[in-house]
Design a protein around this motif. Structure first.
Motif, PDB file in Angstrom:
ATOM      1  N   SER A 186       0.825  -1.202   0.000  1.00  0.00           N
ATOM      2  CA  SER A 186       0.000   0.000   0.000  1.00  0.00           C
ATOM      3  C   SER A 186       0.861   1.253   0.000  1.00  0.00           C
ATOM      4  O   SER A 186       0.622   2.199  -0.777  1.00  0.00           O
TER       5      SER A 186
ATOM      6  N   ASN B  98      -9.987   5.037   3.286  1.00  0.00           N
ATOM      7  CA  ASN B  98      -9.043   4.025   3.768  1.00  0.00           C
ATOM      8  C   ASN B  98      -9.119   3.891   5.289  1.00  0.00           C
ATOM      9  O   ASN B  98      -9.052   2.785   5.835  1.00  0.00           O
TER      10      ASN B  98
ATOM     11  N   LYS C 177      -5.859  -3.038  -2.287  1.00  0.00           N
ATOM     12  CA  LYS C 177      -6.025  -1.588  -2.394  1.00  0.00           C
ATOM     13  C   LYS C 177      -4.795  -0.929  -3.008  1.00  0.00           C
ATOM     14  O   LYS C 177      -4.906  -0.050  -3.877  1.00  0.00           O
TER      15      LYS C 177
ATOM     16  N   ILE D  68     -10.649   2.897  -4.230  1.00  0.00           N
ATOM     17  CA  ILE D  68     -10.515   2.400  -2.857  1.00  0.00           C
ATOM     18  C   ILE D  68     -11.885   2.252  -2.204  1.00  0.00           C
ATOM     19  O   ILE D  68     -12.090   1.353  -1.365  1.00  0.00           O
TER      20      ILE D  68
END
Length: 417
Positions: A24, A125, A151, A180
């Protein structure tokens, strides 16, 4: 044999979670690097600005709730209450950001839009992070890692493809936020509902519980916000005393250290439930073991980063940033140490949170901020950009000493004969 299998299984979950965090983080870092190639330094600069400003407002949205959630061994609050508390914090984050962007001068309309869109991405997120915290409490930490991998990869691909098609930073940020959101709904939310079925809307007592949770986590939010200010102070002093070019070198040298600040908090979050359980059950041996494991993990990761800098760092830095950066390469060793000490404070924060010493968490962060403010101009004037690393090492070193003292004092008081 059974105990060994369980330990190995837990280690595998922690490893998958750490890999997810790296993927990520790496996706966002690669976007900032590739933007220079795809659109030039202007869009790359706006993207960097959007990320850095989002971090400040993320501290409000994050509010320290995840650490409190996964260390809540006594189940003082329901998972729905954690979710609603995080939702309220996210709403507050958007409100504060909106006021800031409307009141602040010096931003173009494109920059304001980029900051707002990146905050949408970041806050989605953070909402998913609460769902993943519930999955962790159900023994499914590995799903946190899988979610982060999905993601990171999806957002990276969507952003790059969108930029190549539209050559527009706002369009690409909007598509990344949509991506996302899709993963959060289709993956995180679906899994969350499997372990937390039933009601969705608040019921009687939830509002009071959310307010109580917000009060309890206030110190954690402050402790998350203060390090951002602590880190920003030396950069501002460099810009004032030495100029923007020296600040550019300093920021570039610190770029690889983001791996350390990603790995260490990931490990800490993974073991927080064990620390919270040991503290709640007054298990002295387990408590001491997990405290040692926490700080040993920090030391190992920091030493590994220093070794990597020694063996391959120069080649990698020259390949990415060019030969000019090598004149300040020795700064990287100090940067890794400062970053390791900074990340180590997340150990102290996590352990003190499990002990429910939230005021102590905010207090140690405040001490580090005050020392940084007092010493930055002195050390940077004397040592240049190296002085910025020295002041951070002093500040975070002191914060770690204070945290360890408070942890040992709490352990002594709790378990003394």
């Amino acid at each position: 044999m059974t105990g060994r299998k369980t330990a190995m299984s837990e280690q595998k979950k922690i490893t998958i979670n750490a890999i997810g965090s790296i993927v990520s983080m790496l996706g966002q870092w690669l976007i900032s690097v590739l933007l220079v190639r795809m659109g030039g330094y202007a869009d790359a600069g706006v993207f960097s600005l959007a990320m850095s400003m989002s971090n400040v407002f993320n501290a409000i949205a994050n509010y320290g709730i995840r650490n409190y959630q996964v260390s809540d061994a006594r189940r003082d609050f329901s998972q729905w209450q954690y979710l609603w508390a995080r939702t309220a914090a996210i709403a507050l984050s958007f409100a504060v950001c909106g006021v800031y962007l409307l009141a602040s001068a010096g931003y173009s309309s494109g920059e304001r839009l980029a900051i707002g869109l990146y905050l949408v991405y970041s806050n989605i997120n953070i909402f998913g992070d609460t769902l993943l915290g519930t999955l962790q409490l159900h023994g499914m930490l590995q799903l946190n890692g899988y979610s982060s991998i999905i993601k990171g990869a999806v957002c990276f691909v969507v952003f790059c493809l969108s930029y190549l098609v539209w050559h527009s930073l706002p369009h690409s940020l909007g598509m990344m936020a949509a991506a996302i959101a899709a993963v959060t709904v289709l993956y995180d939310w679906r899994l969350y509902r499997q372990v937390e079925p039933g009601r969705i809307w608040p019921v009687r007592g939830d509002g009071q519980a959310v307010c109580r949770l917000a009060w309890l986590c206030l110190g954690l939010m402050v402790s998350n916000l203060l390090p951002l200010i602590t880190t920003a102070i030396p950069r501002r002093v460099i810009q004032q005393i030495l100029g923007a070019e020296q600040l550019g070198y300093f920021s570039t040298i610190f770029t690889p250290t983001v791996l350390v600040t990603t790995l260490i908090p990931t490990v800490v979050v993974a073991i927080l439930p064990h620390i919270g359980r040991a503290w709640a059950e007054r298990d002295r041996r387990a408590m001491k073991r997990w405290v040692v494991v926490s700080y040993t993990s920090v030391a190992v990761i920091t030493l590994a980063a220093e070794l990597a800098a020694l063996l391959i760092g120069k080649s990698v830095m020259q390949l990415i940033f060019g030969k000019e950066i090598l004149q300040y390469y020795d700064l990287l060793y100090w940067a890794i140490l400062a970053t390791g000490l900074n990340a180590a404070t997340s150990c102290g924060n996590g352990i003190l949170t499990a002990m429910r010493k939230n005021i102590s968490v905010a207090g140690t962060a405040s001490a580090a901020l005050l020392l940084t403010a007092a010493m930055s101009s002195i050390l940077i004037s004397k040592n240049g950009i190296y002085g910025a690393s020295f002041v951070l090492i002093l500040a975070y070193g002191m914060q770690n000493i204070l945290q360890i003292f408070l942890i040992l004092l709490s352990l002594y008081r709790e378990f003394k004969e």
